[in-house]
Design a protein around this motif. Sequence first.
Motif, PDB file in Angstrom:
ATOM      1  N   GLY A 146      -4.594   3.477   2.386  1.00 44.78           N
ATOM      2  CA  GLY A 146      -3.732   4.548   1.583  1.00 44.78           C
ATOM      3  C   GLY A 146      -3.941   5.813   2.136  1.00 44.78           C
ATOM      4  N   GLY A 147      -3.932   6.080   3.411  1.00 52.72           N
ATOM      5  CA  GLY A 147      -3.751   7.544   3.988  1.00 52.72           C
ATOM      6  C   GLY A 147      -2.512   7.802   3.894  1.00 52.72           C
ATOM      7  N   ILE A 148      -2.340   8.702   5.179  1.00 54.10           N
ATOM      8  CA  ILE A 148      -0.725   9.083   5.141  1.00 54.10           C
ATOM      9  C   ILE A 148       0.261   8.202   5.582  1.00 54.10           C
ATOM     10  N   GLY A 149      -0.317   7.349   6.604  1.00 56.41           N
ATOM     11  CA  GLY A 149       0.833   6.271   6.854  1.00 56.41           C
ATOM     12  C   GLY A 149       1.066   5.512   5.588  1.00 56.41           C
ATOM     13  N   GLY A 150       0.026   4.912   5.210  1.00 56.52           N
ATOM     14  CA  GLY A 150       0.152   3.524   4.137  1.00 56.52           C
ATOM     15  C   GLY A 150       0.658   4.326   3.092  1.00 56.52           C
ATOM     16  N   ALA A 151       0.378   5.444   2.472  1.00 55.50           N
ATOM     17  CA  ALA A 151       0.852   5.924   1.387  1.00 55.50           C
ATOM     18  C   ALA A 151       2.398   6.499   1.333  1.00 55.50           C
ATOM     19  N   THR A 152       2.728   6.905   2.531  1.00 54.64           N
ATOM     20  CA  THR A 152       4.261   7.200   2.850  1.00 54.64           C
ATOM     21  C   THR A 152       4.944   5.803   2.865  1.00 54.64           C
ATOM     22  N   VAL A 153       4.593   4.839   3.570  1.00 58.33           N
ATOM     23  CA  VAL A 153       5.322   3.673   3.436  1.00 58.33           C
ATOM     24  C   VAL A 153       5.698   2.987   2.102  1.00 58.33           C
ATOM     25  N   ALA A 154       4.394   3.131   1.285  1.00 58.16           N
ATOM     26  CA  ALA A 154       4.390   2.586   0.035  1.00 58.16           C
ATOM     27  C   ALA A 154       5.429   3.092  -0.934  1.00 58.16           C
ATOM     28  N   LYS A 155       5.344   4.586  -0.794  1.00 59.57           N
ATOM     29  CA  LYS A 155       6.408   5.390  -1.692  1.00 59.57           C
ATOM     30  C   LYS A 155       7.662   4.974  -1.230  1.00 59.57           C
ATOM     31  N   TYR A 156       7.798   5.120   0.071  1.00 63.92           N
ATOM     32  CA  TYR A 156       9.501   5.048   0.526  1.00 63.92           C
ATOM     33  C   TYR A 156       9.876   3.640   0.137  1.00 63.92           C
TER      34      TYR A 156
END
Length: 421
Positions: free
Chosen positions: A38-48
């Motif tokens: 849930g860092g920058i990469g994971g949180a962004t993919v999850a949100k989008y």
Amino acid sequence: MTWTRRKFGMLAGAAGIAALGVRAAKSAAKARVVVVGGGIGGATVAKYLAASAASIDVTLVEPKPCYTTCFFSNYYLAGMRSFESLTHDYQRLARRYGIKVVHESATAIDPAAKTVMLGGGAKLEYDRCVVAPGISFEFGSFEGYDQAAMQIMPAAWNGGPQTKLLRKQLESMEDGGLFVIGAPPDPFRCPPGPYERACLVAYYFKQFKPRAKILILDAKDTFFEQDLFQDAWNRHYPGMIEWLPGQFTGGIKSVDVKTRTIRTKGETFRASVANIIPPQMAGEFAQKAGLTDQSGWCPVDPVSFESTLQPGIHVVGDAISGGDMPKSAFATNSQAKVCAFAIAAALTGSAPGEPHLYNTCFTILSPDDAVTDSISFKAVAGAIRIKDIFVSQVGESDELRREVAQAASGWYAAFTHDVFG
Ligand SMILES: Cc1cc2nc3c(=O)[nH]c(=O)nc-3n(C[C@H](O)[C@H](O)[C@H](O)COP(=O)(O)OP(=O)(O)OC[C@H]3O[C@@H](n4cnc5c(N)ncnc54)[C@H](O)[C@@H]3O)c2cc1C
């Protein structure tokens, strides 16, 4: 320029979410995506992905209850920002986007069964999995430096307790002491980071410990934006910062935490505070999941960010072999959006769009003097290559540099909102 970039980021985000929603609405069945990290990469993919919640069920696996950014941690080291201002929780991702946030570590992936195993023993089933575990350190690249040594000579290269520890050490350092930064070989997270750290710690020393010195022991012979940094060191911090390239010293050979000494081929340096940033590779979980090759990084298809080693599993962020793309939060966020589009397309049977990949970095030289670079990328024969590049120049006006410094703060607020909701 600033306004345009920020505005562009927000518009790109809004357009992206709308496009995902349209595509996903075509599919009736709920597809499952598990995102590890849930860092920058994971949180962004999850949100989008979750923004098209009607058809995609997103679970985000992250052990920490809050994420502390390493970007802008150099501000914190200089006393220019609070630790709390760098910390973000996952509540909005859960509330606004319906993402299931599971605060556990993922321990393994079974690609045949399409399951992710969690530390607590549970298994999560997926149709697609995304792995974004960031970096790990190559302990053993020089003698005497391991996990335990890191508690005495912090790397502070992941946001959180290490950054706090380094700040504490800098605060209690005597005036006239030596702060040593061990800068790693390429490729590593945030190419301007060690040199920006030298600037901002020098800014702190200038106010509170004016006789202190900074020594950068570099594994490399050159570094990104070198002319901009060396110009800034001469203008703002004359006589305070010394940089020794790898060709002069042979790089760090060993450290001794008891005496706080750092040995190169021909010399031994005694540090008052040592910030050793070791060589890096993909996060441990990516290695365990068979996503890395002999380089230590994860090869991916630059159009979908699907692993070229494990079909059905995507990797984004610092863990990938990114070609010309630097390991930065901005680049990671850009990759994550492309990846989210590609997964939504694959799950709904539509054609993936052309990837648009960007990076913009703001680098702070002193509170009113910042520089920036802005790069666009294209996928060429399975690799990511530079398309266009803009980098600030030595000799720019004070006014422009002040504007860039102000833009940096605006960027942080807009960017973290884009990632964490
Ligand atoms: C000093 C410094 C300054 C920087 N400044 C900038 C800047 O100005 N601009 C910029 O764009 N970038 C900057 N960066 C770089 C930026 O911080 C990184 O590129 C970015 O954080 C990479 O995102 P990521 O998602 O790949 O990794 P991370 O953000 O590190 O996230 C990885 C996450 O995965 C989780 N994880 C790991 N293993 C597991 C597991 N087994 N199960 C579940 N979760 C797991 C971790 O807990 C972590 O939350 C800077 C970095 C540093 C060190």
